[in-house]
Design a protein around this motif. Structure first.
Motif, mmCIF file in Angstrom:
data_model
loop_
_atom_site.group_PDB
_atom_site.id
_atom_site.type_symbol
_atom_site.label_atom_id
_atom_site.label_comp_id
_atom_site.label_asym_id
_atom_site.label_seq_id
_atom_site.Cartn_x
_atom_site.Cartn_y
_atom_site.Cartn_z
ATOM 1 N N LYS A 95 32.155 44.780 29.751
ATOM 2 C CA LYS A 95 32.834 44.606 31.036
ATOM 3 C C LYS A 95 34.339 44.806 30.868
ATOM 4 O O LYS A 95 34.990 45.419 31.710
ATOM 5 C CB LYS A 95 32.577 43.206 31.601
ATOM 6 N N LEU A 98 35.335 48.452 30.730
ATOM 7 C CA LEU A 98 35.146 49.229 31.951
ATOM 8 C C LEU A 98 35.985 48.748 33.127
ATOM 9 O O LEU A 98 35.897 49.308 34.210
ATOM 10 C CB LEU A 98 33.664 49.224 32.339
ATOM 11 N N ILE A 99 36.805 47.719 32.930
ATOM 12 C CA ILE A 99 37.594 47.169 34.035
ATOM 13 C C ILE A 99 38.741 48.116 34.379
ATOM 14 O O ILE A 99 39.296 48.795 33.528
ATOM 15 C CB ILE A 99 38.127 45.765 33.684
ATOM 16 N N ARG A 100 39.056 48.184 35.640
ATOM 17 C CA ARG A 100 40.184 48.993 36.115
ATOM 18 C C ARG A 100 41.235 48.055 36.701
ATOM 19 O O ARG A 100 40.945 47.275 37.617
ATOM 20 C CB ARG A 100 39.736 49.978 37.191
ATOM 21 N N LEU A 101 42.429 48.125 36.170
ATOM 22 C CA LEU A 101 43.516 47.293 36.661
ATOM 23 C C LEU A 101 44.418 48.124 37.559
ATOM 24 O O LEU A 101 44.650 49.297 37.309
ATOM 25 C CB LEU A 101 44.335 46.735 35.485
ATOM 26 N N PRO A 102 44.978 47.499 38.594
ATOM 27 C CA PRO A 102 45.897 48.244 39.456
ATOM 28 C C PRO A 102 47.190 48.554 38.693
ATOM 29 O O PRO A 102 47.571 47.830 37.782
ATOM 30 C CB PRO A 102 46.153 47.296 40.630
ATOM 31 N N ALA A 103 47.837 49.626 39.089
ATOM 32 C CA ALA A 103 49.093 50.010 38.452
ATOM 33 C C ALA A 103 50.155 48.944 38.728
ATOM 34 O O ALA A 103 50.230 48.399 39.830
ATOM 35 C CB ALA A 103 49.554 51.358 38.985
#
Length: 108
Positions: A95, A98-103
């Motif tokens: 997990k 695969l996490i996407r963090l905002p800029a």
């Protein structure tokens, strides 16, 4: 670390990164690769232990039902307390990958 020490370290790293940006990028990439190697080693070892446990259970089931009860009686709690954290480690590691963090937004 004191705040003054931290500020001196940041100033030193800022001047170093401005003088030789390729070295700074190489150092950051090295740390990133080291983190991935450590994560790979941890998840690989956890996966091998889980596979060995499942394989051992399949082997015990193939040997005979008497051996299953012996395994459950002697190692049941140990297996449960060992396999659940290993499964959680694997699940959370994937997990995290695969996490996407905002800029980030600059605040000045």
């Amino acid at each position: 670390m004191e705040m003054a020490q931290f500020e001196r370290m940041v100033a030193r790293l800022e001047t170093s990164s401005q003088q030789r940006p390729w070295l700074y990028i190489a150092q950051v990439m090295g740390l990133v690769l080291l983190g991935f190697v450590i994560l790979l080693a941890m998840t690989g070892l956890a996966g091998l232990v889980l596979l060995a446990a499942v394989g051992g259970l399949i082997w015990v089931l193939a040997v005979g039902p008497g051996a299953v009860w012996l395994l459950v009686a002697k190692l049941g709690k140990l297996l449960i307390f060992a396999l659940i954290p290993l499964w959680m480690l694997l699940q959370n590691s994937f997990k995290a990958l695969l996490i996407r963090l905002p800029a980030p937004r600059a605040v000045r």
